[in-house]
Scaffold this active site. Sequence first.
Site, mmCIF file in Angstrom:
data_model
loop_
_atom_site.group_PDB
_atom_site.id
_atom_site.type_symbol
_atom_site.label_atom_id
_atom_site.label_comp_id
_atom_site.label_asym_id
_atom_site.label_seq_id
_atom_site.Cartn_x
_atom_site.Cartn_y
_atom_site.Cartn_z
ATOM 1 N N ASP A 120 0.965 -1.109 -0.072
ATOM 2 C CA ASP A 120 -0.021 -0.004 -0.051
ATOM 3 C C ASP A 120 0.788 1.188 0.115
ATOM 4 O OD1 ASP A 120 -1.768 2.042 0.292
ATOM 5 O OD2 ASP A 120 -3.083 1.002 1.885
ATOM 6 N N ASP A 330 -2.591 6.938 -5.646
ATOM 7 C CA ASP A 330 -3.120 5.921 -4.836
ATOM 8 C C ASP A 330 -3.319 4.563 -5.429
ATOM 9 O OD1 ASP A 330 -3.573 4.826 -2.449
ATOM 10 O OD2 ASP A 330 -5.823 5.457 -2.802
#
Length: 452
Positions: A120, A330
């Site tokens: 992530d 993202d």
Amino acid sequence: MSILRLSVLVVVFATFWTHSAAVGSSTLLLARSRSLSPANTGAPLTAWAASIAAQSAADASRVATLLAVPLLDARPKSKGHSRGRSFVPIAPGRQILSIPNYVARARLGTPAQTLLVAFDPSNDAAWIPCSACVGCAPAATSPSFSPTQSSTYRPVHCGAPQCAQVPGAASCPWGAGASCAFNLTYGSSTFQAVLGHDVLALEDGTGAAASAYTFGCLRVVTGGSVPPQGLLGFGRGPLSFLSQTKDRYGSVFSYCLPSYKSSNFSGTLRLGPVGQPKRIKTTPLLYNPHRPTLYYVDMTGIRVGGKAVAVPASALALDPATGSGGTIVDAGTMFTRLSAPVYAAVRDAFRRRVRVPVSAPLGGFDTCYNVTVRVPSVALTFSGGAAVTLPEENVMIHSSSGSVACLAMAAGPSDGVNVGLNVLASMQQQNHRVLFDVANRRVGFSREFCTA
């Protein structure tokens, strides 16, 4: 597999930590969303629509948490001079673990225990479910880490510097010699963890590894779940994997995300400046003092069908004084979210180019078609001359039967701290090499097909 000396603090307040149970946890919600895989071929359209709605809602929840908690200063203190490199295979977690994150193979402990950890870039945390964890995924379906089976595992005590760096979350009622414990809230879930360190290796064929890797050992999870085999954060914060390996990798990494429909480890996470693409268009990496862990870029415009969309500059700009607005890259959000005025302008321009009546909306998507349409090009432009022209598969999401296709973008929140935030998400990044050169404060994009 070689061993690199590393000291990393993990299980801290990361991108998505929040004290408010009212703010949904993106990772937790996304982990529960239904797969949009080819295995669903032939499923009723209502089931596909439900899965789209679930994913869209989960993305909205993730975006809602992006600016929830301020972190420590993440600006690089030096540019580093690393010559290290590692190419780590990554795969979509959706087909393997039913999570939205991309995953990498990791080995933890001595002898090594193999895990599939979520990757992530918008998170600084790292945690691993440990044996006997109450509320974690069942060991029969998802392995956990057993500290007692590792000869190199050591607990981190309350007197250690790593424990002191956790912002206000350490629980040390028994003094400096006790284990550093945590009681934290993660969206709608809470868990208890203790800090420990052990040998960690990301499998890559050239020996990407780390020793003395400090991570959160999950003991109790209530009210939800976490990525079943753990998570590694690659955010810009001082406690992330990227920051703690800067002496070897120079605060540089890139990735190519294969299609979410794939189950192969055909994507790559490249660590270090060596082996990064030489010919790649870059844009400055911006710094938001209110959310320093996130990767902000200056998106200057969007073109649909080759024509610039009329978008006010203020709707794309980051306000460093308040931390509002701007654009982040993202990989944990699946579908791109644009601030309301930006999305409305892009949607209307897209509809005008298609010239076919839209069908009923599905989930968070309001531009859907139940007939075959000619999809106009969509291009994102950035300061410094970088531009990304999205192929059709990065613009439209199709139902399993192929009868309905929707513009794979949606409007962001209409109020709150993220009202002006634009999020360039993983579907729009698929089959592109995305470079994050934190040391030189730049982000790059180049087309690269990595789906197999």
